[in-house]
Design a protein around this motif. Sequence first.
Motif, PDB file in Angstrom:
ATOM      1  N   GLY A 151     -22.204 -29.666  27.841  1.00 16.54           N
ATOM      2  CA  GLY A 151     -20.827 -29.906  28.263  1.00 16.54           C
ATOM      3  C   GLY A 151     -20.521 -29.311  29.621  1.00 16.54           C
ATOM      4  N   ARG A 152     -21.092 -28.142  29.879  1.00 17.52           N
ATOM      5  CA  ARG A 152     -20.915 -27.509  31.191  1.00 17.52           C
ATOM      6  C   ARG A 152     -21.509 -28.372  32.296  1.00 17.52           C
ATOM      7  NH1 ARG A 152     -24.003 -22.013  31.645  1.00 17.52           N
ATOM      8  NH2 ARG A 152     -25.732 -23.498  31.675  1.00 17.52           N
ATOM      9  N   PHE A 153     -22.676 -28.945  32.038  1.00 12.67           N
ATOM     10  CA  PHE A 153     -23.302 -29.830  33.021  1.00 12.67           C
ATOM     11  C   PHE A 153     -22.408 -31.027  33.326  1.00 12.67           C
ATOM     12  CE2 PHE A 153     -25.534 -33.931  33.214  1.00 12.67           C
ATOM     13  CZ  PHE A 153     -26.032 -33.854  34.520  1.00 12.67           C
ATOM     14  N   VAL A 154     -21.860 -31.636  32.290  1.00 14.23           N
ATOM     15  CA  VAL A 154     -20.994 -32.803  32.488  1.00 14.23           C
ATOM     16  C   VAL A 154     -19.775 -32.428  33.314  1.00 14.23           C
ATOM     17  CG1 VAL A 154     -19.469 -34.450  31.321  1.00 14.23           C
ATOM     18  CG2 VAL A 154     -21.772 -34.015  30.414  1.00 14.23           C
ATOM     19  N   GLN A 155     -19.125 -31.324  32.972  1.00 13.63           N
ATOM     20  CA  GLN A 155     -17.910 -30.932  33.671  1.00 13.63           C
ATOM     21  C   GLN A 155     -18.190 -30.530  35.120  1.00 13.63           C
ATOM     22  OE1 GLN A 155     -14.894 -31.514  32.492  1.00 13.63           O
ATOM     23  NE2 GLN A 155     -16.008 -32.376  30.743  1.00 13.63           N
ATOM     24  N   GLU A 156     -19.309 -29.862  35.354  1.00 21.94           N
ATOM     25  CA  GLU A 156     -19.653 -29.499  36.732  1.00 21.94           C
ATOM     26  C   GLU A 156     -19.946 -30.735  37.561  1.00 21.94           C
ATOM     27  OE1 GLU A 156     -22.889 -26.782  36.298  1.00 21.94           O
ATOM     28  OE2 GLU A 156     -21.578 -25.045  35.913  1.00 21.94           O
ATOM     29  N   ASP A 157     -20.575 -31.728  36.949  1.00 18.04           N
ATOM     30  CA  ASP A 157     -20.831 -32.977  37.661  1.00 18.04           C
ATOM     31  C   ASP A 157     -19.526 -33.682  37.995  1.00 18.04           C
ATOM     32  OD1 ASP A 157     -22.556 -35.180  38.632  1.00 18.04           O
ATOM     33  OD2 ASP A 157     -21.720 -36.273  36.931  1.00 18.04           O
ATOM     34  N   VAL A 158     -18.603 -33.713  37.042  1.00 18.19           N
ATOM     35  CA  VAL A 158     -17.306 -34.347  37.292  1.00 18.19           C
ATOM     36  C   VAL A 158     -16.556 -33.601  38.393  1.00 18.19           C
ATOM     37  CG1 VAL A 158     -15.059 -34.918  36.287  1.00 18.19           C
ATOM     38  CG2 VAL A 158     -17.152 -35.290  34.955  1.00 18.19           C
ATOM     39  N   ASP A 159     -16.616 -32.263  38.377  1.00 17.88           N
ATOM     40  CA  ASP A 159     -15.974 -31.474  39.438  1.00 17.88           C
ATOM     41  C   ASP A 159     -16.462 -31.913  40.813  1.00 17.88           C
ATOM     42  OD1 ASP A 159     -14.539 -29.961  37.632  1.00 17.88           O
ATOM     43  OD2 ASP A 159     -15.969 -28.296  37.609  1.00 17.88           O
ATOM     44  N   LYS A 160     -17.774 -32.072  40.944  1.00 11.23           N
ATOM     45  CA  LYS A 160     -18.356 -32.465  42.225  1.00 11.23           C
ATOM     46  C   LYS A 160     -17.896 -33.860  42.639  1.00 11.23           C
ATOM     47  CE  LYS A 160     -22.579 -29.757  41.458  1.00 11.23           C
ATOM     48  NZ  LYS A 160     -24.049 -29.834  41.185  1.00 11.23           N
ATOM     49  N   GLN A 161     -17.866 -34.765  41.688  1.00 12.69           N
ATOM     50  CA  GLN A 161     -17.513 -36.146  42.018  1.00 12.69           C
ATOM     51  C   GLN A 161     -16.019 -36.300  42.325  1.00 12.69           C
ATOM     52  OE1 GLN A 161     -19.895 -38.167  42.659  1.00 12.69           O
ATOM     53  NE2 GLN A 161     -21.382 -36.678  41.903  1.00 12.69           N
ATOM     54  N   VAL A 162     -15.185 -35.557  41.618  1.00 16.85           N
ATOM     55  CA  VAL A 162     -13.747 -35.596  41.929  1.00 16.85           C
ATOM     56  C   VAL A 162     -13.514 -35.048  43.326  1.00 16.85           C
ATOM     57  CG1 VAL A 162     -11.486 -34.617  41.351  1.00 16.85           C
ATOM     58  CG2 VAL A 162     -12.963 -35.485  39.530  1.00 16.85           C
ATOM     59  N   LEU A 163     -14.150 -33.956  43.652  1.00 13.64           N
ATOM     60  CA  LEU A 163     -14.004 -33.369  44.983  1.00 13.64           C
ATOM     61  C   LEU A 163     -14.433 -34.354  46.061  1.00 13.64           C
ATOM     62  CD1 LEU A 163     -13.331 -30.776  46.594  1.00 13.64           C
ATOM     63  CD2 LEU A 163     -15.757 -30.143  46.383  1.00 13.64           C
ATOM     64  N   LEU A 164     -15.469 -35.120  45.795  1.00 12.21           N
ATOM     65  CA  LEU A 164     -15.979 -36.078  46.771  1.00 12.21           C
ATOM     66  C   LEU A 164     -15.081 -37.292  46.929  1.00 12.21           C
ATOM     67  CD1 LEU A 164     -18.314 -36.989  48.636  1.00 12.21           C
ATOM     68  CD2 LEU A 164     -19.418 -37.972  46.602  1.00 12.21           C
ATOM     69  N   HIS A 165     -14.488 -37.760  45.842  1.00 16.27           N
ATOM     70  CA  HIS A 165     -13.772 -39.037  45.865  1.00 16.27           C
ATOM     71  C   HIS A 165     -12.253 -38.935  45.901  1.00 16.27           C
ATOM     72  CE1 HIS A 165     -17.767 -40.199  44.187  1.00 16.27           C
ATOM     73  NE2 HIS A 165     -17.572 -41.252  44.952  1.00 16.27           N
ATOM     74  N   ASP A 166     -11.710 -37.814  45.446  1.00 12.90           N
ATOM     75  CA  ASP A 166     -10.251 -37.680  45.383  1.00 12.90           C
ATOM     76  C   ASP A 166      -9.701 -37.343  46.772  1.00 12.90           C
ATOM     77  OD1 ASP A 166      -7.612 -37.294  44.671  1.00 12.90           O
ATOM     78  OD2 ASP A 166      -7.970 -35.315  43.791  1.00 12.90           O
ATOM     79  N   LYS A 167      -9.518 -38.353  47.594  1.00 13.40           N
ATOM     80  CA  LYS A 167      -9.149 -38.143  48.994  1.00 13.40           C
ATOM     81  C   LYS A 167      -7.717 -37.664  49.177  1.00 13.40           C
ATOM     82  CE  LYS A 167     -13.183 -39.237  50.434  1.00 13.40           C
ATOM     83  NZ  LYS A 167     -14.074 -38.167  50.914  1.00 13.40           N
ATOM     84  N   ASP A 168      -6.818 -38.040  48.276  1.00 12.13           N
ATOM     85  CA  ASP A 168      -5.429 -37.602  48.434  1.00 12.13           C
ATOM     86  C   ASP A 168      -5.131 -36.315  47.667  1.00 12.13           C
ATOM     87  OD1 ASP A 168      -5.330 -38.438  45.808  1.00 12.13           O
ATOM     88  OD2 ASP A 168      -4.012 -40.154  46.178  1.00 12.13           O
TER      89      ASP A 168
END
Length: 320
Positions: A103-120
């Motif tokens: 679960g930690r792996f999944v959440q850390e991956d999501v953290d990275k992807q949100v940071l990359l894509h959430d431009k606003d």
Amino acid sequence: MRTLCVFLLVAICSSWVFCKPTVEKKDRVHHSKDLSDHHHDDSQDFQYDHEAFLGKEESKTFDQLTPEESKERLGKIVDRIDSDNDTFVTQPELLAWIKYVHGRFVQEDVDKQVLLHDKDGDGSVSWEEYSTQTYGHLIGEEEFYDVQDKDTYRKMMKRDERRFKHADKDGDLIATREEFTAFLHPEEFDYMKDIVVTETVEDIDKNGDGVVDVDEYIGDMYSPDGDEPEPDWVKTERKQFLEFRDLNKDGKMDRTEISHWILPHDYDHADIESKHLIYESDKDKDDKLTKKEILENWNMFVGSQATNYGEDLTRRHDEF
């Protein structure tokens, strides 16, 4: 095996920073999402066990440690796993730990992807944000891509859009963190199982008839090199298809059979791995592990390449 997309992205990664598209050929088609990308074969190495127990990123850290450092850190992890502080690690405690690590792996991956894509910076990711970041320059750049490449990327973007819309429960084309997690890791969500099956069929079904025959099944994991004899593991997979994959014995897998294969209801990787670690380390066969038992079998839990090299250095030259 990586897709064409991954190959091309590597070639230009020094020029742009972006996320690769979600399409990957092999990772999801053998079972539900696994605890490691490595095969679980203890006769070869313990890499599967390492990643299941530590997580992929933490496993990389342990690869750099000496045997002494590995054992010291493992001891501290054992203390965390022993949730009731009774000095024993039971199978439920080990299962809870492995699920926590995954679960930690999944959440850390999501953290990275949100940071990359959430431009606003609103905590959500819109389809426009994701598609622009991932595909915008790939499709629009004339210098690097020919018509065939662009067509490939357009098809991948269309497939990602379908998955994004499936994950987006309210249909507003803006994914909340949970919806974006479902988009990136669909195997973790029951409502995404149908799209996982659809994508698997599209990956393997080469003649487009909507089902998977044995040759397509084998072709997804093995390509013969000239006239070389078929390896034993391929013969085993053919037998697996005939005896266990093709449930109604009609010579092919339909969507229901594919779902049983890639998303089996009675197969829990974390449960099986926790029982495996207990079985291999429980010397007195009391169905629980002491810290001593775990440390004595530390190579299965956290051993590394660096560790193996360290062990080799302690041997006399005439032992090689």
